[in-house]
Design a protein around this motif. Structure first.
Motif, PDB file in Angstrom:
ATOM      1  N   HIS A 197       3.748   9.438   9.935  1.00  0.00           N
ATOM      2  CA  HIS A 197       3.486   8.048   9.540  1.00  0.00           C
ATOM      3  C   HIS A 197       4.450   7.086  10.215  1.00  0.00           C
ATOM      4  CE1 HIS A 197       0.448   9.002   6.520  1.00  0.00           C
ATOM      5  NE2 HIS A 197       1.178  10.086   6.261  1.00  0.00           N
ATOM      6  N   ARG A 198       3.916   5.943  10.638  1.00  0.00           N
ATOM      7  CA  ARG A 198       4.739   4.913  11.275  1.00  0.00           C
ATOM      8  C   ARG A 198       4.645   3.589  10.527  1.00  0.00           C
ATOM      9  NH1 ARG A 198       6.323   8.670  12.697  1.00  0.00           N
ATOM     10  NH2 ARG A 198       6.620   9.646  14.725  1.00  0.00           N
ATOM     11  N   ARG A 199       3.395   3.255  10.115  1.00  0.00           N
ATOM     12  CA  ARG A 199       3.203   1.973   9.417  1.00  0.00           C
ATOM     13  C   ARG A 199       3.254   2.265   7.918  1.00  0.00           C
ATOM     14  NH1 ARG A 199      -0.843   0.920  12.115  1.00  0.00           N
ATOM     15  NH2 ARG A 199      -2.420   0.910  10.494  1.00  0.00           N
ATOM     16  N   VAL A 200       4.386   1.926   7.294  1.00  0.00           N
ATOM     17  CA  VAL A 200       4.633   2.302   5.897  1.00  0.00           C
ATOM     18  C   VAL A 200       4.886   1.064   5.042  1.00  0.00           C
ATOM     19  CG1 VAL A 200       6.185   3.553   4.349  1.00  0.00           C
ATOM     20  CG2 VAL A 200       5.621   4.511   6.605  1.00  0.00           C
ATOM     21  N   ALA A 201       4.156   0.965   3.938  1.00  0.00           N
ATOM     22  CA  ALA A 201       4.436  -0.092   2.961  1.00  0.00           C
ATOM     23  C   ALA A 201       5.415   0.453   1.927  1.00  0.00           C
ATOM     24  CB  ALA A 201       3.151  -0.538   2.287  1.00  0.00           C
ATOM     25  N   VAL A 202       6.330  -0.391   1.494  1.00  0.00           N
ATOM     26  CA  VAL A 202       7.285   0.002   0.452  1.00  0.00           C
ATOM     27  C   VAL A 202       7.101  -0.912  -0.752  1.00  0.00           C
ATOM     28  CG1 VAL A 202       9.708   0.277  -0.141  1.00  0.00           C
ATOM     29  CG2 VAL A 202       8.932   0.780   2.186  1.00  0.00           C
ATOM     30  N   LEU A 203       6.856  -0.306  -1.901  1.00  0.00           N
ATOM     31  CA  LEU A 203       6.648  -1.082  -3.123  1.00  0.00           C
ATOM     32  C   LEU A 203       7.823  -0.861  -4.070  1.00  0.00           C
ATOM     33  CD1 LEU A 203       4.020  -2.007  -2.141  1.00  0.00           C
ATOM     34  CD2 LEU A 203       2.835  -0.600  -3.819  1.00  0.00           C
ATOM     35  N   THR A 204       8.524  -1.940  -4.385  1.00  0.00           N
ATOM     36  CA  THR A 204       9.671  -1.812  -5.289  1.00  0.00           C
ATOM     37  C   THR A 204       9.392  -2.524  -6.612  1.00  0.00           C
ATOM     38  OG1 THR A 204      11.012  -3.795  -5.010  1.00  0.00           O
ATOM     39  CG2 THR A 204      10.970  -2.250  -3.173  1.00  0.00           C
ATOM     40  N   PRO A 205      10.083  -2.093  -7.662  1.00  0.00           N
ATOM     41  CA  PRO A 205       9.889  -2.728  -8.964  1.00  0.00           C
ATOM     42  C   PRO A 205      10.672  -4.028  -9.098  1.00  0.00           C
ATOM     43  CG  PRO A 205      11.456  -0.938  -9.154  1.00  0.00           C
ATOM     44  CD  PRO A 205      11.004  -0.971  -7.719  1.00  0.00           C
ATOM     45  N   THR A 206      11.458  -4.349  -8.086  1.00  0.00           N
ATOM     46  CA  THR A 206      12.327  -5.516  -8.152  1.00  0.00           C
ATOM     47  C   THR A 206      11.539  -6.788  -8.415  1.00  0.00           C
ATOM     48  OG1 THR A 206      13.601  -4.400  -6.459  1.00  0.00           O
ATOM     49  CG2 THR A 206      14.171  -6.684  -6.918  1.00  0.00           C
ATOM     50  N   ARG A 207      12.094  -7.623  -9.267  1.00  0.00           N
ATOM     51  CA  ARG A 207      11.500  -8.937  -9.497  1.00  0.00           C
ATOM     52  C   ARG A 207      12.092  -9.930  -8.515  1.00  0.00           C
ATOM     53  NH1 ARG A 207      10.809 -10.866 -15.476  1.00  0.00           N
ATOM     54  NH2 ARG A 207       9.421  -9.241 -16.191  1.00  0.00           N
ATOM     55  N   PRO A 208      11.373 -11.011  -8.260  1.00  0.00           N
ATOM     56  CA  PRO A 208      11.906 -12.042  -7.374  1.00  0.00           C
ATOM     57  C   PRO A 208      13.281 -12.543  -7.823  1.00  0.00           C
ATOM     58  CG  PRO A 208       9.596 -12.455  -7.870  1.00  0.00           C
ATOM     59  CD  PRO A 208      10.002 -11.282  -8.694  1.00  0.00           C
TER      60      PRO A 208
ATOM     61  N   ARG B 281       7.474  -4.872  -0.415  1.00  0.00           N
ATOM     62  CA  ARG B 281       6.882  -5.813  -1.371  1.00  0.00           C
ATOM     63  C   ARG B 281       7.300  -5.513  -2.794  1.00  0.00           C
ATOM     64  NH1 ARG B 281       1.200  -7.910   0.434  1.00  0.00           N
ATOM     65  NH2 ARG B 281       1.583  -7.887   2.698  1.00  0.00           N
ATOM     66  N   SER B 282       7.329  -6.567  -3.581  1.00  0.00           N
ATOM     67  CA  SER B 282       7.594  -6.402  -5.009  1.00  0.00           C
ATOM     68  C   SER B 282       6.283  -6.068  -5.715  1.00  0.00           C
ATOM     69  CB  SER B 282       8.173  -7.699  -5.562  1.00  0.00           C
ATOM     70  OG  SER B 282       8.346  -7.589  -6.943  1.00  0.00           O
ATOM     71  N   ALA B 283       6.296  -4.993  -6.507  1.00  0.00           N
ATOM     72  CA  ALA B 283       5.052  -4.504  -7.098  1.00  0.00           C
ATOM     73  C   ALA B 283       4.912  -4.859  -8.572  1.00  0.00           C
ATOM     74  CB  ALA B 283       4.968  -2.994  -6.927  1.00  0.00           C
ATOM     75  N   GLY B 284       5.847  -5.643  -9.107  1.00  0.00           N
ATOM     76  CA  GLY B 284       5.756  -5.998 -10.519  1.00  0.00           C
ATOM     77  C   GLY B 284       6.106  -4.829 -11.410  1.00  0.00           C
TER      78      GLY B 284
ATOM     79  N   ALA C 192      -1.157  -2.604 -13.834  1.00  0.00           N
ATOM     80  CA  ALA C 192      -2.092  -3.589 -13.275  1.00  0.00           C
ATOM     81  C   ALA C 192      -1.446  -4.363 -12.130  1.00  0.00           C
ATOM     82  CB  ALA C 192      -2.551  -4.550 -14.373  1.00  0.00           C
ATOM     83  N   ASP C 193      -0.182  -4.734 -12.304  1.00  0.00           N
ATOM     84  CA  ASP C 193       0.531  -5.459 -11.256  1.00  0.00           C
ATOM     85  C   ASP C 193       0.536  -4.677  -9.951  1.00  0.00           C
ATOM     86  OD1 ASP C 193       1.111  -7.499 -12.957  1.00  0.00           O
ATOM     87  OD2 ASP C 193       3.186  -6.903 -13.328  1.00  0.00           O
ATOM     88  N   SER C 194       1.006  -3.448 -10.048  1.00  0.00           N
ATOM     89  CA  SER C 194       1.151  -2.679  -8.813  1.00  0.00           C
ATOM     90  C   SER C 194      -0.215  -2.349  -8.216  1.00  0.00           C
ATOM     91  CB  SER C 194       1.980  -1.412  -9.036  1.00  0.00           C
ATOM     92  OG  SER C 194       1.565  -0.730 -10.190  1.00  0.00           O
ATOM     93  N   ALA C 195      -1.211  -2.141  -9.080  1.00  0.00           N
ATOM     94  CA  ALA C 195      -2.560  -1.908  -8.551  1.00  0.00           C
ATOM     95  C   ALA C 195      -3.033  -3.129  -7.772  1.00  0.00           C
ATOM     96  CB  ALA C 195      -3.522  -1.603  -9.699  1.00  0.00           C
ATOM     97  N   GLY C 196      -2.734  -4.310  -8.306  1.00  0.00           N
ATOM     98  CA  GLY C 196      -3.134  -5.539  -7.616  1.00  0.00           C
ATOM     99  C   GLY C 196      -2.476  -5.669  -6.253  1.00  0.00           C
ATOM    100  N   VAL C 197      -1.164  -5.438  -6.224  1.00  0.00           N
ATOM    101  CA  VAL C 197      -0.436  -5.532  -4.954  1.00  0.00           C
ATOM    102  C   VAL C 197      -0.975  -4.503  -3.960  1.00  0.00           C
ATOM    103  CG1 VAL C 197       1.822  -5.252  -3.864  1.00  0.00           C
ATOM    104  CG2 VAL C 197       1.632  -6.456  -6.048  1.00  0.00           C
ATOM    105  N   ALA C 198      -1.208  -3.308  -4.467  1.00  0.00           N
ATOM    106  CA  ALA C 198      -1.704  -2.247  -3.586  1.00  0.00           C
ATOM    107  C   ALA C 198      -3.084  -2.594  -3.047  1.00  0.00           C
ATOM    108  CB  ALA C 198      -1.758  -0.924  -4.349  1.00  0.00           C
ATOM    109  N   ALA C 199      -3.931  -3.159  -3.896  1.00  0.00           N
ATOM    110  CA  ALA C 199      -5.277  -3.530  -3.443  1.00  0.00           C
ATOM    111  C   ALA C 199      -5.190  -4.522  -2.296  1.00  0.00           C
ATOM    112  CB  ALA C 199      -6.067  -4.123  -4.613  1.00  0.00           C
ATOM    113  N   GLY C 200      -4.282  -5.493  -2.416  1.00  0.00           N
ATOM    114  CA  GLY C 200      -4.096  -6.466  -1.346  1.00  0.00           C
ATOM    115  C   GLY C 200      -3.697  -5.780  -0.050  1.00  0.00           C
ATOM    116  N   LEU C 201      -2.816  -4.819  -0.183  1.00  0.00           N
ATOM    117  CA  LEU C 201      -2.294  -4.086   0.979  1.00  0.00           C
ATOM    118  C   LEU C 201      -3.397  -3.268   1.663  1.00  0.00           C
ATOM    119  CD1 LEU C 201       0.652  -4.304   1.591  1.00  0.00           C
ATOM    120  CD2 LEU C 201       1.069  -2.237   0.262  1.00  0.00           C
ATOM    121  N   LEU C 202      -4.221  -2.637   0.849  1.00  0.00           N
ATOM    122  CA  LEU C 202      -5.179  -1.667   1.386  1.00  0.00           C
ATOM    123  C   LEU C 202      -6.437  -2.297   1.973  1.00  0.00           C
ATOM    124  CD1 LEU C 202      -4.881   1.038  -1.423  1.00  0.00           C
ATOM    125  CD2 LEU C 202      -3.930   1.126   0.886  1.00  0.00           C
ATOM    126  N   THR C 203      -6.653  -3.559   1.650  1.00  0.00           N
ATOM    127  CA  THR C 203      -7.856  -4.210   2.189  1.00  0.00           C
ATOM    128  C   THR C 203      -7.551  -4.993   3.460  1.00  0.00           C
ATOM    129  OG1 THR C 203      -7.416  -5.966   0.575  1.00  0.00           O
ATOM    130  CG2 THR C 203      -9.126  -4.369   0.024  1.00  0.00           C
TER     131      THR C 203
END
Lengths: 332, 332
Positions: free
Chosen positions: A180-191, A216-219, A223-234
């Motif tokens: 893998h080269r193109r990797v998304a990272v989802l963290t629980p960190t809040r803004p 990216r921050s995944a909330g 539901a939050d992280s699913a939303g962020v992931a959906a944005g990423l995957l589309t």
DNA sequence: TCGCTTCACTGATACGTTTCAGTGAACCGC
DNA sequence: GCGGTTCACTGAAACGTATCAGTGAAGCGA
């Protein structure tokens, strides 16, 4: 509400012909003859007397309770941690006062001070903001045991630190080795949260390994992280792998993947962090921490410190890699 | 440990030239002039004064805390419930003191009495033994809200009752309609626990529907239920379906199924009860309860009761059926 | 002006324990 | 038999607030 009044220490004193002070000592087995202890015990049992914990706390400044301040109880692994600590404390005849900072540094501060005011004998904390200044004041007035990240300010009683640098490195190297080269990272960190050292390390390691990452921050919620992931995957340039900084976030990614009609690992690889029991069922490849060992260490250290046996220990937890089926070998 | 002493109400009184009593009233906005309130507030802020919760509890008998006594926190759905209630209480400026009976009626009793001694303003309980006598005493001395099963003895402030009969009927009828006859039932009940009404109903309903059932205690942990399930699945007359009385138990069955190299639903159908968020990801067909509604109702009722607004309400929750993929249609 | 009420506040006590500083008796060695 | 210890216990003072029963002053209507 016709409850009869509870017996007080004075009534026990009257019944035994002793002073309240003597009864107090006797029930705690101090400075009195064995015979008196027995006599007092019998009278107390007869009257149904039990010391009032609130009055005791006011007079002695101690409660027998340990505060547990969780970073974010929305996270399933942290739920397991809290339940485990609660049970381990109970086995030592201590009780846990569990509070949830919900990922918010300001709330963390408020709740920590509140716990001190409640006279907890010690505090176990999984800090949202390890760099906050108020920890110093807090650690001055009661034994604090930090889990996860060490507190930067203040003389904590002990620390159970996760080697997150190693964990991050393991995860990213694993993904790279799988192609893998193109990797998304989802963290629980809040803004609003200060950068965690682990987040910083991710960027450095990605650079070293030649990965093209997108942090990216995944909330906090599924539901939050699913939303962020959906944005990423589309997106057109969909990442081939997602590294989630907690298994809970990975579950959100699974949810998004299912809703988009995609598949793990055929369309996207997912890597977790924590190793929650459910990850085994889902086949999630993840970084594993020894939950049971962490629980035992934290409880042992905080109880010891609350009894004045201050060893000032730092225990480092090393991660393991649980290889399952969420990362397909041989991509590209 | 060089903490300076906290300011007391006496110092604020001294600083404002008032009596301690006046300060106490002023800070709670009672019986004093607006101007004095402002003056006291300012002085308190300046001295960093905050009322000591322990002393306040001793004097007033109230703490602002709500006790939450969970049946078994090993169960993931109950974890969600606890976290939800904790958060909902926090939104009302109340705090939850969360304890875990771990499925043990004796422990339940001890902890319930302990919570009363801690002067919680109210108690939310998910009873392990709804028929225990001590609930009557407890409900006499503080507002008790029961979740799940109604308490048989004692005048509870309110109840959020699950229609478990309906839930059981839905699940068993669903399995029958899918063609299952030989059904194992896994309950979280411990040997020492009194029979739950729901367990009794299972047997009656199975009879009515012509099902051949085998009821077993599955323990509390994932490993426990996996072990029991493994025993069940390796028998010659393996059941064609397993009805689990909690989603957590169902997860244990999934674990056993995977370890035996079998598959859900091809080799065995699994039906859950609760609808934990993870069940969606696993495709578990299950009986659904409105977690959010339950949380809101319980919190609203206990807070109202703790403020003396006693409505004495009984709220009945109706189950729904979440059909997913863990029960294959058309068996036999 | 008088009696009555209301207002803003005070003094004292209660809440139920722990703990400090004794106190008298018994015991010890010498 | 005497000073010094130890022992078992007592009396009183915390701990920090809430609350009850006033109290004096101001306000009010008649």
């Amino acid at each position: 509400m016709a409850q009869r009044k509870r017996a007080t220490i004075r009534e026990v004193a009257q019944a035994t012909g002793l002073s309240p002070a003597a009864v107090s000592y006797a029930l705690r087995g101090m400075q009195v003859s064995e015979e008196t202890i027995q006599r007092v015990r019998r009278a107390a049992a007869e009257l149904g007397y039990e010391a009032d914990p609130i009055a005791r706390a006011l007079a002695s400044g101690r409660t027998g309770m340990i505060g547990l301040l969780c970073g974010s109880l929305e996270d399933l692994w942290q739920q397991s941690l809290a339940v485990g600590i609660g049970r381990a404390l109970r086995d030592k005849d201590r009780y846990a006062l569990i509070l949830d900072a919900a990922g918010d540094p300001a709330r963390e501060r408020t709740l920590a001070l509140q716990l001190r005011d409640q006279r907890v004998d010690g505090l176990i904390v999984q800090p949202v903001d390890p760099a906050a200044r108020f920890w110093a004041d807090l650690a001055d007035s009661l034994p604090v045991v930090a889990i996860g990240d060490a507190l930067l300010h203040g003389h904590t009683a002990a620390e159970v630190v996760f080697d997150n640098r190693r964990g991050v490195t393991m995860a990213l190297e694993y993904l790279r080795d799988k192609g893998h080269r193109r990797v998304a990272v989802l963290t629980p960190t809040r803004p609003s949260t200060p950068d965690r050292p682990a987040d910083v390390h991710v960027i450095a390691e990605a650079e070293r390994l030649g990965l093209d990452i997108d942090v990216r921050s995944a909330g906090q919620s599924l539901a939050d992280s699913a939303g962020v992931a959906a944005g990423l995957l589309t997106r057109a340039d969909r990442p081939t792998a997602v590294f989630c900084f907690s298994d809970s976030i990975a579950y959100g990614v699974y949810k998004a993947v299912a809703e988009l009609g995609l598949s793990v690992p055929d369309d996207v690889a997912v890597m977790g962090y924590d190793d929650h029991p459910m990850s085994e069922l889902l086949g999630l490849t993840t970084v594993n921490w020894d939950l049971d060992g962490i629980v035992r260490a934290a409880v042992r250290l905080v109880v010891a410190a609350s009894e004045g046996k201050t060893h000032r220990r730092r225990i480092v937890q090393e991660p393991g890699l649980r290889e399952r089926v969420s990362v397909r070998p041989g991509v590209i």
